[in-house]
Design a protein around this motif. Structure first.
Motif, short mmCIF file in Angstrom:
data_model
loop_
_atom_site.label_atom_id
_atom_site.label_comp_id
_atom_site.label_asym_id
_atom_site.label_seq_id
_atom_site.Cartn_x
_atom_site.Cartn_y
_atom_site.Cartn_z
N VAL A 129 38.40 98.55 -23.86
CA VAL A 129 38.76 98.56 -25.13
C VAL A 129 37.53 98.33 -26.16
CG1 VAL A 129 41.12 97.36 -25.14
CG2 VAL A 129 38.96 95.73 -25.13
N ARG A 130 37.37 99.05 -27.26
CA ARG A 130 36.22 98.98 -28.11
C ARG A 130 36.61 99.09 -29.25
NH1 ARG A 130 34.74 103.31 -25.61
NH2 ARG A 130 33.23 101.86 -24.29
N ALA A 131 35.78 98.42 -30.43
CA ALA A 131 35.86 98.64 -31.89
C ALA A 131 34.69 98.97 -32.29
CB ALA A 131 36.09 97.06 -32.27
N THR A 132 34.85 99.86 -33.30
CA THR A 132 33.66 100.52 -33.88
C THR A 132 33.83 100.57 -35.32
OG1 THR A 132 34.67 102.99 -33.81
CG2 THR A 132 33.26 102.13 -32.05
N ARG A 133 32.70 100.40 -36.16
CA ARG A 133 32.50 100.58 -37.43
C ARG A 133 32.68 101.98 -38.07
NH1 ARG A 133 27.25 96.42 -38.23
NH2 ARG A 133 26.38 98.78 -37.91
N ARG A 134 32.80 102.00 -39.29
CA ARG A 134 32.71 103.55 -39.96
C ARG A 134 31.59 104.50 -39.55
NH1 ARG A 134 34.45 102.58 -46.13
NH2 ARG A 134 34.58 100.47 -45.47
N ASP A 135 30.19 103.67 -39.33
CA ASP A 135 29.04 104.33 -39.23
C ASP A 135 29.04 104.56 -37.47
OD1 ASP A 135 28.31 101.96 -37.80
OD2 ASP A 135 26.64 101.68 -39.35
N GLY A 136 30.15 104.45 -36.99
CA GLY A 136 29.94 104.62 -35.38
C GLY A 136 29.51 103.49 -34.51
N THR A 137 28.98 102.43 -35.24
CA THR A 137 28.24 101.35 -34.20
C THR A 137 29.37 100.54 -33.74
OG1 THR A 137 26.63 100.94 -35.93
CG2 THR A 137 27.00 99.20 -34.39
N VAL A 138 29.18 100.49 -32.38
CA VAL A 138 30.27 99.62 -31.38
C VAL A 138 30.09 98.02 -31.66
CG1 VAL A 138 31.05 98.96 -29.23
CG2 VAL A 138 30.41 101.24 -29.43
N VAL A 139 30.72 97.37 -32.35
CA VAL A 139 31.05 95.91 -32.71
C VAL A 139 31.29 94.80 -31.61
CG1 VAL A 139 30.87 96.42 -35.16
CG2 VAL A 139 32.92 95.89 -34.19
N VAL A 140 32.62 95.53 -31.01
CA VAL A 140 33.08 94.71 -29.70
C VAL A 140 33.40 95.62 -28.62
CG1 VAL A 140 34.82 93.18 -29.17
CG2 VAL A 140 33.95 92.82 -31.43
N GLU A 141 33.07 95.08 -27.53
CA GLU A 141 33.59 96.11 -26.34
C GLU A 141 34.15 95.12 -25.27
OE1 GLU A 141 30.69 99.05 -25.08
OE2 GLU A 141 29.35 97.43 -24.31
N GLY A 142 34.86 95.63 -24.53
CA GLY A 142 35.23 94.57 -23.22
C GLY A 142 36.57 95.26 -22.52
N THR A 143 37.26 94.49 -21.76
CA THR A 143 38.34 94.87 -21.01
C THR A 143 39.27 93.78 -20.96
OG1 THR A 143 36.61 95.60 -19.16
CG2 THR A 143 38.99 95.24 -18.43
N ILE A 144 40.72 94.57 -20.97
CA ILE A 144 41.87 93.92 -21.22
C ILE A 144 42.32 94.04 -19.73
CG2 ILE A 144 44.05 93.30 -22.21
CD1 ILE A 144 42.90 94.13 -24.91
N HIS A 145 42.90 93.19 -19.01
CA HIS A 145 43.40 93.02 -17.79
C HIS A 145 45.01 92.93 -17.89
CE1 HIS A 145 39.45 92.87 -15.45
NE2 HIS A 145 39.41 92.02 -16.70
N LEU A 146 45.67 94.20 -17.23
CA LEU A 146 47.14 94.19 -17.28
C LEU A 146 47.56 93.76 -15.94
CD1 LEU A 146 47.92 97.34 -19.26
CD2 LEU A 146 47.79 95.06 -20.11
N TRP A 147 48.74 93.21 -15.94
CA TRP A 147 49.60 92.92 -14.54
C TRP A 147 50.66 93.93 -14.76
CZ3 TRP A 147 47.77 91.14 -10.12
CH2 TRP A 147 48.87 90.69 -9.27
N VAL A 148 50.73 94.90 -13.95
CA VAL A 148 51.76 95.90 -14.08
C VAL A 148 52.68 95.76 -12.62
CG1 VAL A 148 52.40 98.23 -14.14
CG2 VAL A 148 50.36 97.43 -15.49
N THR A 149 54.02 95.44 -12.88
CA THR A 149 55.03 95.05 -11.77
C THR A 149 56.28 96.15 -11.66
OG1 THR A 149 55.72 93.16 -12.85
CG2 THR A 149 53.87 93.07 -11.25
N PRO A 150 56.93 96.37 -10.87
CA PRO A 150 58.14 96.80 -10.85
C PRO A 150 59.07 95.85 -11.81
CG PRO A 150 57.55 96.89 -8.56
CD PRO A 150 56.45 95.99 -9.38
N THR A 151 60.05 96.57 -12.38
CA THR A 151 61.06 95.51 -13.10
C THR A 151 62.05 94.84 -12.19
OG1 THR A 151 62.38 97.25 -13.58
CG2 THR A 151 60.82 96.65 -15.17
#
Length: 152
Positions: A129-151
């Motif tokens: 994941v990444r958040a950027t300002r209008r001028d293209g500067t990255v202000v926040v970046e990182g990783t979100i971990h998902l747990w994906v399993t059969p229903t």
């Protein structure tokens, strides 16, 4: 019931469709409504939204509050997960790691991205994941971990 991706594809073809989809998506998880997000793009392995800089999301120094940015990143991840999770599976966020890199002093574009290889490592799926300002500067970046399993 139509999937989130199907709803996005059909609504985005209409005049004001992306705006209406953004409102509907925000109601699915009401906390997302607090940041007034606008969905820009949704497809498997990618989602993008705009988080407007409004008074309601600002901190004491007039920048977008860090937690509001994380809310935008989680919303982008949710759009990606809805578009990418295989049929017969469910997803659940299990953690988030972010770095704050610059001041968030404009509207922000929040993106979430994965690859086929990321999903082949399920049940643990990392979403960049990444958040950027209008001028293209990255202000926040990182990783979100998902747990994906059969229903079942």
């Amino acid at each position: 019931m139509a999937s989130t991706l199907q709803m996005y594809r059909s609504m985005s073809k209409l005049p004001q469709g992306k705006r209406l989809f953004s409102i509907a998506f925000s109601q699915k998880a009401p906390y997302f409504a607090s940041i007034h997000l606008r969905v820009d793009e949704m497809r498997p392995h990618f989602a993008q939204l705009t988080l407007p800089k409004r008074r309601s999301v600002q901190n004491h120094i007039g920048t977008v509050h860090a937690i509001a940015v994380c809310n935008g990143l989680e919303a982008a991840m949710g759009l990606l997960a809805e578009a990418t999770t295989p049929a017969g599976h469910r997803w659940l966020p299990k953690g988030m790691e972010v770095s704050y890199l610059a001041k968030s002093d404009s509207d922000l574009v929040c993106t979430a991205e994965t690859s086929e290889a990321d999903w082949s490592a399920a049940p643990d799926v990392p979403v960049t994941v990444r958040a950027t300002r209008r001028d293209g500067t990255v202000v926040v970046e990182g990783t979100i971990h998902l747990w994906v399993t059969p229903t079942r």
